[in-house]
Structures are given as structure tokens and as C-alpha cells.
Design a protein around this motif. Structure first.
Motif, PDB file in Angstrom:
ATOM      1  N   THR A   1     -11.273   5.634   1.786  1.00  0.00           N
ATOM      2  CA  THR A   1     -12.511   5.234   2.774  1.00  0.00           C
ATOM      3  C   THR A   1     -13.134   6.211   3.537  1.00  0.00           C
ATOM      4  O   THR A   1     -12.293   7.112   4.121  1.00  0.00           O
TER       5      THR A   1
ATOM      6  N   ASP B   1     -10.221  -2.699   3.672  1.00  0.00           N
ATOM      7  CA  ASP B   1     -10.147  -1.227   3.694  1.00  0.00           C
ATOM      8  C   ASP B   1      -9.580  -0.849   4.793  1.00  0.00           C
ATOM      9  O   ASP B   1      -8.995   0.389   4.786  1.00  0.00           O
TER      10      ASP B   1
ATOM     11  N   ARG C   1       1.337   6.720   2.864  1.00  0.00           N
ATOM     12  CA  ARG C   1       0.346   7.469   3.457  1.00  0.00           C
ATOM     13  C   ARG C   1      -0.811   6.928   4.117  1.00  0.00           C
ATOM     14  O   ARG C   1      -1.732   7.488   4.809  1.00  0.00           O
ATOM     15  N   GLU C   2      -1.117   5.568   3.748  1.00  0.00           N
ATOM     16  CA  GLU C   2      -2.390   4.913   4.215  1.00  0.00           C
ATOM     17  C   GLU C   2      -1.751   4.091   5.634  1.00  0.00           C
ATOM     18  O   GLU C   2      -2.867   3.597   6.183  1.00  0.00           O
TER      19      GLU C   2
ATOM     20  N   CYS D   1       0.917  -1.232  -0.011  1.00  0.00           N
ATOM     21  CA  CYS D   1       0.056  -0.060  -0.146  1.00  0.00           C
ATOM     22  C   CYS D   1       0.812   1.150   0.086  1.00  0.00           C
ATOM     23  O   CYS D   1       2.252   1.238   0.152  1.00  0.00           O
ATOM     24  N   SER D   2       0.357   2.461  -0.084  1.00  0.00           N
ATOM     25  CA  SER D   2       1.028   3.621   0.105  1.00  0.00           C
ATOM     26  C   SER D   2       1.346   3.913   1.416  1.00  0.00           C
ATOM     27  O   SER D   2       0.697   3.658   2.499  1.00  0.00           O
TER      28      SER D   2
ATOM     29  N   TYR E   1      -3.908   0.550   9.338  1.00  0.00           N
ATOM     30  CA  TYR E   1      -4.001   0.787   7.613  1.00  0.00           C
ATOM     31  C   TYR E   1      -5.348   1.327   7.351  1.00  0.00           C
ATOM     32  O   TYR E   1      -6.493   0.735   7.631  1.00  0.00           O
ATOM     33  N   VAL E   2      -5.496   2.564   6.544  1.00  0.00           N
ATOM     34  CA  VAL E   2      -6.856   3.015   6.105  1.00  0.00           C
ATOM     35  C   VAL E   2      -6.731   3.106   4.658  1.00  0.00           C
ATOM     36  O   VAL E   2      -5.983   4.082   4.204  1.00  0.00           O
ATOM     37  N   ARG E   3      -7.364   2.397   3.974  1.00  0.00           N
ATOM     38  CA  ARG E   3      -7.373   2.772   2.457  1.00  0.00           C
ATOM     39  C   ARG E   3      -7.691   3.915   2.024  1.00  0.00           C
ATOM     40  O   ARG E   3      -8.716   4.525   2.492  1.00  0.00           O
ATOM     41  N   ARG E   4      -6.973   4.531   0.927  1.00  0.00           N
ATOM     42  CA  ARG E   4      -7.358   5.938   0.384  1.00  0.00           C
ATOM     43  C   ARG E   4      -8.873   5.749  -0.001  1.00  0.00           C
ATOM     44  O   ARG E   4      -9.434   5.211  -0.744  1.00  0.00           O
TER      45      ARG E   4
END
Length: 415
Positions: A250, A226, A94-95, A91-92, A245-248
Motif C-alpha cells: 500500500t 488496505d 509484518r503488516e 494477514c502477515s 494494519y497496513v496492507r503490504r
């Protein structure tokens, strides 16, 4: 439990449940073999992890939010750890937000979605075998904020059916939360399939991956998640640091406000040394992961087979194959769990009866109750969890010690 005396220095605790004992650690010889089989509770800090942390426990003490060189070096260390975690999760960076523990990550994830989407709907789906970090959070949302919670049934192994998830989804469902692997019985859930269903229906999907963090694939795209919660001390990082982790894109709002650290996802001065340790630990854990898992499975299967062969009326709990590689859990008939754990401790084996977060509780395990265990069975659980530092010799010793203690306890119970 009758007249069982686990040691000359042991005393039965006042106001404790029958069969519970406290004892003087001095009664155990320091030269005696001691095998640690409680890795689901916590793990030792890996030497390379400690080495990576040491500068940030000594000379590199800057606040990562300061502009001077001390602060900037601390900030660069955090961003390196963020990249290490993101590489494993695919993932990124930033997530990724660093938190204080897995419980905090679960709380932030669930409340963040619930309050972000409360005008769209207030229906949440989860299972009765989740960690209390999830169960108590959704319970509070239900009791104090007007949300409705559906608890999906699980089978005798603690597995959730994807079809049951599909049937439970409603137009006002805003969140599904299903753990990746269970802490008490080790069962692995079909996370990728549940996540794919949620994505198809436009529902946010969260997983508590605390137990899975060091052992199972964490690619968030392959798993269709997510939000994901991790805890460093489950895979040889220090206690006191976790990951959210939080998916962009979301729908989610931060429940931890203040100075806006962690890209505004989790305010508060960061635990620099802990974060550095977590980054190093997750990288180590996922290097040659499959080879390490194969070794753990072989030792686990030897331990399980030996116990089931030597002792009657012992039942493996959780799925026989779809389980964490080093996880063995049982219901031991006619044995009190506390007496069993203390007896094992005196024999040189560290074990548990389930979640370390429930230690001291005298209520039956909610996980075992959910898979159909009676109250008496749910009070006689044994969990043996192996780690990378265990040896075949240690497992062989435990495979002899566990039956010996069970048989001794049963003998004393009959007298």
C-alpha cells in the motif's frame, strides 16, 4: 430543566449548560445495584488479559529494543501479540504495527497515504459521521495541505451507499475512509462492498474499526481493506494501546519517525505490557464470537423493546438490525441529555449520550445531525452499550430504570 433535583447531595454546576449537574459520589450507596452500560466508551480489562500483562508490569521490564535477555524476552512477547492480532485479521504479522490508541492509528493511516500519494492526487472521500480522529485529520489536510475532501451523504440510519461512493470517485481520488461501525448509533457499514469497489478502481481504502474490533469479523481480505485502525480498550485490553494494519505494498509513509520500531511503521519505545494485553484480548474476543454476539443481541433487543414500549416520544437511532450487537441508542424528546445521564447514574445505570471523546461538549452530535436530527433532538441522545460481562438481570433492571428516569425528568420539566 425546571426544578429537577437529582439527589440531596447534588448541586447545579456554575457556568454549566442548563440542566447539567454535578454531584457528590458519596450520595450513592455503595450497596446499591450499579449496571455499567457504556462499553462503547471503554471496557474493563479481562482477568486473563491482566494475568498475561502482569509479568511485563513487574519483573519483565526490559526495553524490547535491547539485545540482552530482558530486552529479547520483551521483544518475543511483542511478536507473540503481533501473531495473535494477525491471526484474527488474516494477514502477515509484518503488516501489523502497535500504536498508542485508535486515534493515533487513524491519524497515521490517513496522513501516511495522503502524503505518499499527494503527487498523484489530493482527493479524499469520507463520511460526515466518522469519528473525530478521521474528520479532524482530513480537515487539517484540506485546510493546510491543499487536499480536497468529499463527504458522502448517509441515509436516516447512518448508512453509506456504495453507489454514492462510486459516483464520488475521481481520477485524482487517492483515499476512501469509511468506518466499520459507528460509535454513537451503532450502524454497520457495507465495508466489504466499498472495499471491493475501491480495489477495482485502484483507490486505497481505510476503515476505522475501533468500535467493531471486539464484535465483528476482521478478516482484511474478506473486507477488502488496505488500512485498519483498532483500539485495545474497546475489547477488554488496557487503555493506551492500538493497532494499525497496513496492507503490504500500500502506498504509505510513516508519520512517526525516530528509532524505526514496529518495522519502521511507528517509531517509539513500545508499550510492552499493553501490547501483550491487546494480543490476549483480541484472541479472547474472537473466541466463540458469534455465540457471545447472539447473547448480546438478545439482551439488547429486550432493552430496546422495553424502553420503546414504556416511554412515548423515544426514537431508536441507527439501523434497526445492521448494528453492533450490544448497541442501543435513542433520541429522547423533551429531556436534556446531561440530566438524563446523571439521573441514570443516581439510579445505578452508567450510560452516555454518544462519543466519550466529546464529553463536555455542548454542541449537537455531528452524527445525529448527519442523519437528519434537529438540533434539539441531537442534544437529547442516549446511548446504552452492553458488554460480555452484563447479565440478563442487569439488563432487566436497566429496562425499568431508564423509563422511570425519563418520566421523572419530564414530570419535573412540566412543573
Amino acid at each position: 430543566m425546571g426544578g429537577y433535583n437529582p439527589g440531596s447531595h447534588a448541586i447545579q454546576a456554575h457556568n454549566a449548560p442548563t440542566g447539567a449537574f454535578f454531584f457528590d459520589e458519596r450520595s450513592v450507596s455503595m450497596e446499591k445495584r450499579y449496571v455499567y452500560l457504556d462499553h462503547s466508551a471503554t471496557t474493563a480489562i479481562h482477568p486473563d488479559v491482566l494475568e498475561a500483562m502482569m509479568p511485563y508490569l513487574t519483573d519483565e521490564y526490559g526495553n524490547p529494543n535491547s539485545l540482552h535477555r530482558y530486552g529479547q524476552r520483551a521483544q518475543r512477547a511483542i511478536e507473540k501479540a503481533r501473531r495473535q492480532v494477525a491471526a484474527v485479521l488474516n494477514c502477515s504479522p509484518r503488516e501489523i504495527a502497535f500504536t498508542g490508541c485508535g486515534t493515533e492509528s487513524d491519524n497515521l493511516a490517513i496522513r501516511g497515504v495522503a502524503f505518499a500519494l499527494r503527487d498523484k492526487g489530493r482527493h479524499i472521500i469520507t463520511t460526515p459521521i466518522e469519528h473525530k480522529a478521521v474528520l479532524q485529520t482530513v480537515k487539517q489536510l484540506e485546510e493546510h495541505f491543499g487536499f480536497e475532501v468529499t463527504y458522502l451523504p448517509v441515509d436516516e440510519y447512518g448508512r453509506v451507499s456504495v453507489d454514492d461512493v462510486a459516483r464520488a470517485l475521481r481520477p485524482d481520488t487517492i483515499l476512501v475512509s469509511v468506518m466499520y461501525a459507528n460509535n454513537e448509533i451503532g450502524t454497520i457499514q457495507p465495508i466489504a462492498d466499498i472495499g471491493a469497489l475501491c480495489r477495482e478502481r485502484g483507490v486505497v481504502f481505510h476503515t476505522d474499526a475501533v468500535q467493531a474490533g471486539g464484535y465483528l469479523p476482521l478478516d482484511v481480505d474478506a473486507l477488502n481493506v488496505d488500512l485498519m485502525a483498532l483500539s485495545g480498550h474497546k475489547f477488554h485490553a488496557p487503555k493506551g494501546v492500538g493497532v494499525l494494519y497496513v496492507r503490504r505494498r500500500t502506498p504509505w509513509i510513516s508519520m512517526m519517525t525516530g528509532g524505526g520500531q514496529e518495522h519502521g511503521m511507528r517509531s517509539g519505545t513500545q508499550n510492552v505490557a499493553g501490547i501483550v494485553g491487546l494480543g490476549a484480548a483480541i484472541e479472547i474476543a474472537h473466541t466463540d464470537r458469534e455465540a457471545k454476539n447472539a447473547r448480546l443481541r438478545a439482551m439488547r433487543d429486550h432493552l430496546v423493546g422495553s424502553i420503546l414500549e414504556q416511554v412515548d416520544d423515544v426514537q431508536l437511532t441507527g439501523h434497526p438490525t445492521e448494528r453492533l450487537p450490544g448497541h442501543a441508542s435513542f433520541v429522547v424528546s423533551n429531556v436534556d441529555a446531561d440530566s438524563l445521564l446523571l439521573g441514570l447514574d443516581l439510579e445505578g445505570v452508567a450510560a452516555s449520550s454518544g462519543s466519550a471523546c466529546s464529553s463536555g461538549a455542548i454542541t449537537p452530535s455531528h452524527v445525529l445531525s448527519a442523519i437528519g436530527a434537529t438540533k434539539r433532538e441531537a442534544m437529547s441522545a442516549l446511548r446504552l452499550t452492553l458488554g460480555d460481562d452484563n447479565t440478563e438481570e442487569e439488563v432487566a433492571y436497566a429496562a425499568e430504570a431508564v423509563p422511570r428516569v425519563i418520566q421523572r425528568l419530564r414530570q419535573y420539566a412540566r412543573t
